[in-house]
Design a protein around this motif. Sequence first.
Motif, PDB file in Angstrom:
ATOM      1  N   UNK B  63       0.843  -1.201   0.000  1.00 19.52           N
ATOM      2  CA  UNK B  63       0.000   0.000   0.000  1.00 19.52           C
ATOM      3  C   UNK B  63       0.877   1.249   0.000  1.00 19.52           C
ATOM      4  N   UNK B  64       0.385   2.376  -0.538  1.00 14.39           N
ATOM      5  CA  UNK B  64       1.148   3.625  -0.410  1.00 14.39           C
ATOM      6  C   UNK B  64       1.322   3.954   1.075  1.00 14.39           C
ATOM      7  N   UNK B  65       2.511   4.426   1.461  1.00 14.70           N
ATOM      8  CA  UNK B  65       2.773   4.705   2.880  1.00 14.70           C
ATOM      9  C   UNK B  65       1.761   5.682   3.480  1.00 14.70           C
ATOM     10  N   UNK B  66       1.020   5.209   4.498  1.00 15.49           N
ATOM     11  CA  UNK B  66      -0.015   6.034   5.127  1.00 15.49           C
ATOM     12  C   UNK B  66       0.581   7.269   5.773  1.00 15.49           C
ATOM     13  N   UNK B  67       1.827   7.162   6.252  1.00 13.66           N
ATOM     14  CA  UNK B  67       2.421   8.279   6.987  1.00 13.66           C
ATOM     15  C   UNK B  67       2.767   9.454   6.075  1.00 13.66           C
ATOM     16  N   UNK B  68       2.678   9.257   4.755  1.00 13.74           N
ATOM     17  CA  UNK B  68       2.996  10.346   3.829  1.00 13.74           C
ATOM     18  C   UNK B  68       1.747  10.887   3.136  1.00 13.74           C
ATOM     19  N   UNK B  69       0.561  10.488   3.618  1.00 15.64           N
ATOM     20  CA  UNK B  69      -0.674  10.960   3.000  1.00 15.64           C
ATOM     21  C   UNK B  69      -1.229  12.212   3.671  1.00 15.64           C
ATOM     22  N   UNK B  70      -0.755  12.488   4.895  1.00 14.07           N
ATOM     23  CA  UNK B  70      -1.171  13.729   5.570  1.00 14.07           C
ATOM     24  C   UNK B  70       0.067  14.378   6.172  1.00 14.07           C
ATOM     25  N   UNK B  71      -0.046  15.682   6.473  1.00 10.26           N
ATOM     26  CA  UNK B  71       1.110  16.419   6.998  1.00 10.26           C
ATOM     27  C   UNK B  71       1.487  16.021   8.422  1.00 10.26           C
ATOM     28  N   UNK B  72       0.506  15.513   9.190  1.00  6.69           N
ATOM     29  CA  UNK B  72       0.691  15.392  10.630  1.00  6.69           C
ATOM     30  C   UNK B  72       1.816  14.460  11.061  1.00  6.69           C
ATOM     31  N   UNK B  73       2.052  13.386  10.311  1.00 11.53           N
ATOM     32  CA  UNK B  73       3.045  12.408  10.768  1.00 11.53           C
ATOM     33  C   UNK B  73       4.434  13.025  10.865  1.00 11.53           C
ATOM     34  N   UNK B  74       4.871  13.693   9.771  1.00 13.66           N
ATOM     35  CA  UNK B  74       6.214  14.264   9.785  1.00 13.66           C
ATOM     36  C   UNK B  74       6.332  15.386  10.809  1.00 13.66           C
ATOM     37  N   UNK B  75       5.263  16.189  10.928  1.00 15.32           N
ATOM     38  CA  UNK B  75       5.291  17.266  11.922  1.00 15.32           C
ATOM     39  C   UNK B  75       5.402  16.677  13.323  1.00 15.32           C
ATOM     40  N   UNK B  76       4.621  15.608  13.596  1.00 12.36           N
ATOM     41  CA  UNK B  76       4.658  14.973  14.913  1.00 12.36           C
ATOM     42  C   UNK B  76       6.025  14.356  15.190  1.00 12.36           C
ATOM     43  N   UNK B  77       6.557  13.613  14.215  1.00 11.68           N
ATOM     44  CA  UNK B  77       7.835  12.938  14.425  1.00 11.68           C
ATOM     45  C   UNK B  77       8.955  13.944  14.649  1.00 11.68           C
ATOM     46  N   UNK B  78       8.954  15.032  13.863  1.00 10.62           N
ATOM     47  CA  UNK B  78      10.013  16.028  14.004  1.00 10.62           C
ATOM     48  C   UNK B  78       9.885  16.769  15.330  1.00 10.62           C
ATOM     49  N   UNK B  79       8.647  17.164  15.658  1.00  4.86           N
ATOM     50  CA  UNK B  79       8.416  17.827  16.939  1.00  4.86           C
ATOM     51  C   UNK B  79       8.813  16.936  18.104  1.00  4.86           C
ATOM     52  N   UNK B  80       8.458  15.660  18.026  1.00  6.51           N
ATOM     53  CA  UNK B  80       8.790  14.717  19.088  1.00  6.51           C
ATOM     54  C   UNK B  80      10.299  14.539  19.201  1.00  6.51           C
ATOM     55  N   UNK B  81      10.984  14.543  18.056  1.00  7.58           N
ATOM     56  CA  UNK B  81      12.441  14.393  18.091  1.00  7.58           C
ATOM     57  C   UNK B  81      13.085  15.575  18.807  1.00  7.58           C
ATOM     58  N   UNK B  82      12.575  16.780  18.522  1.00  7.02           N
ATOM     59  CA  UNK B  82      13.115  17.962  19.210  1.00  7.02           C
ATOM     60  C   UNK B  82      12.850  17.854  20.710  1.00  7.02           C
ATOM     61  N   UNK B  83      11.630  17.442  21.073  1.00  8.15           N
ATOM     62  CA  UNK B  83      11.290  17.241  22.481  1.00  8.15           C
ATOM     63  C   UNK B  83      12.210  16.189  23.101  1.00  8.15           C
ATOM     64  N   UNK B  84      12.438  15.098  22.344  1.00  9.73           N
ATOM     65  CA  UNK B  84      13.304  14.022  22.843  1.00  9.73           C
ATOM     66  C   UNK B  84      14.713  14.509  23.129  1.00  9.73           C
ATOM     67  N   UNK B  85      15.208  15.430  22.307  1.00  8.14           N
ATOM     68  CA  UNK B  85      16.544  15.969  22.552  1.00  8.14           C
ATOM     69  C   UNK B  85      16.594  16.730  23.867  1.00  8.14           C
TER      70      UNK B  85
END
Lengths: 228, 228, 228
Positions: B63-85
């Motif tokens: 299937x086409x990657x679900x995480x690339x069908x909406x903006x939220x996944x990358x925004x969440x992952x990047x935001x979480x990574x900054x928080x994780x740092x």
Amino acid sequence: MTEPLFTIPLWADLLGVGLGGIQGAMFASGFQGQRRLDLLGVAIIGIMIGMGGGLIRDILIGQPPATLQVNWYLLTATGAALLGMLLAGIFNRLNTVIVVLDAVVIGMFGAFGTSKAIAFGIPAVPAVFIGVCAAVGGGVLRDVLMGLPVSIMHVGSLYAVAAGAGCAFIVVANLFGMNIVLAAVIGIAVTAVIRVLAVLFDVSLPEQRRLYRRKVAAETGVITLPGR
Amino acid sequence: MTEPLFTIPLWADLLGVGLGGIQGAMFASGFQGQRRLDLLGVAIIGIMIGMGGGLIRDILIGQPPATLQVNWYLLTATGAALLGMLLAGIFNRLNTVIVVLDAVVIGMFGAFGTSKAIAFGIPAVPAVFIGVCAAVGGGVLRDVLMGLPVSIMHVGSLYAVAAGAGCAFIVVANLFGMNIVLAAVIGIAVTAVIRVLAVLFDVSLPEQRRLYRRKVAAETGVITLPGR
Amino acid sequence: MTEPLFTIPLWADLLGVGLGGIQGAMFASGFQGQRRLDLLGVAIIGIMIGMGGGLIRDILIGQPPATLQVNWYLLTATGAALLGMLLAGIFNRLNTVIVVLDAVVIGMFGAFGTSKAIAFGIPAVPAVFIGVCAAVGGGVLRDVLMGLPVSIMHVGSLYAVAAGAGCAFIVVANLFGMNIVLAAVIGIAVTAVIRVLAVLFDVSLPEQRRLYRRKVAAETGVITLPGR
């Protein structure tokens, strides 16, 4: 996307997966000492070698992976890996068995890859490319997962050349109207014979000496990575 | 391809991605000295851990990657990574937080992977396989990108076993007609509990000692790769 | 899946593939001594750099790889790799050629990746992500296959930042209604100029020093992997 003209018979596909699984597990269980893999690690390598080429093939063709549409592939690969571990204890020094098994396996993966690509309307050149990727792809995944130098890059020319010759035969024979099943069988033989002859007559590029070193290392458990 | 019977709710999927992103960034920011990653490197690892398992899942399902069908996944992952740092500076020595977080994350990725595979008509055995790949895939990508030995191969058995147990529960429960959402929640718990118990009671295969060495290395910045 | 509004013209795509193939082969043929690649190895690296980004792009979008639908891509990438080997003997010390070529290539791959993602209805943030993956993906595959540390993780920030700036420009310009072809051309220029300026004015993060060490190593054949 054209309707496939040819489907790989399940028994043939499972035979390739099973032989690949045995071969992968024999390779993996050869590691001793600090790099020793546990049971699960050996099973993963068996699955990689048995099913990795088919996965790469289907991703490149743009189809859902055939090996994940029925239960049999994973059961076969895992069972074969367990068998390979047992056989490793017996056969590991019988280098001939490994070489012949490996030659037949890359021949089958290459032939299935090219045939399936042709059936899905992929043109000649990429059909050969997909066949070669299917033949050597499992080995690349194995090397990356095990942190070994990717053998196809440094010592594996004759691997890819043997696979390429078999796949090119299938494509050309298909263009001339030969039955695809017959072409696939001959293609497997072409690849396997080239590969076995290369080992028999020691057709070794300068780079090939490293393969030997690596095999020795795998047996003795002392991995000396080239260039490090 | 059957119509999916079940869609992972966006909030649950984003929760998994976010927790994965935090966990990945905490791991990555632990590296000091010559292997220190810059801000972008830590973000990439966060995205890999948060979204890599889902990418692998969708490629295996076809299937086409679900995480690339909406903006939220990358925004969440990047935001979480900054928080994780940021959290890494505070929590990095609180090993318990990392272990529990990691156990819940692999549980969620495994459960989502298996549920989605079932929904797309994948049979039982490959559905479990896809769940395990979704659970451990992000970690494999992380190790390959960072040039670390792939931990699942050498020390990670209990990871894959824990994920496999949770995913197998979901498949079996589904066969017996249990509601898939309930099955997924229990499956997450099964995986997380096995993983945490394994760490608590120090169920360490001989290989597991290396994981400890690697963790120490990650904290001190001196990476001693096993077997080299 | 919406009907694509825009197709990358074949000549432009092949130009990118060809330049990538030349650049990859020049990089690969720089290795001497024990890590020296044979002819086939250099060709594989050329194919990886020329076609790897496009493959990753299409897998992430969920489409069959465009580069395997016609014969021209593989023929171009292989021919370019052979040309790159010849040019390497002449140009390898002309660092400027490699830097500019590389800057244009990542600009093209990024622009094609983002444009195609937009054409298939992917939202803004993942469209930029897919563009960056297309731009740097070939280099990641190259590093993994050659057993080098993945440069994007440790020293490659300005690569990804340059690609990201160009791709983000395309997405924003598209939102404001700019013609996508014009936006793509400007996007390529943005990426290439940022990348070349970064090298010219030596905008080096602390990590960047390692890139230099690696380049020296590639020329002298003595690979000192950082942190080992």
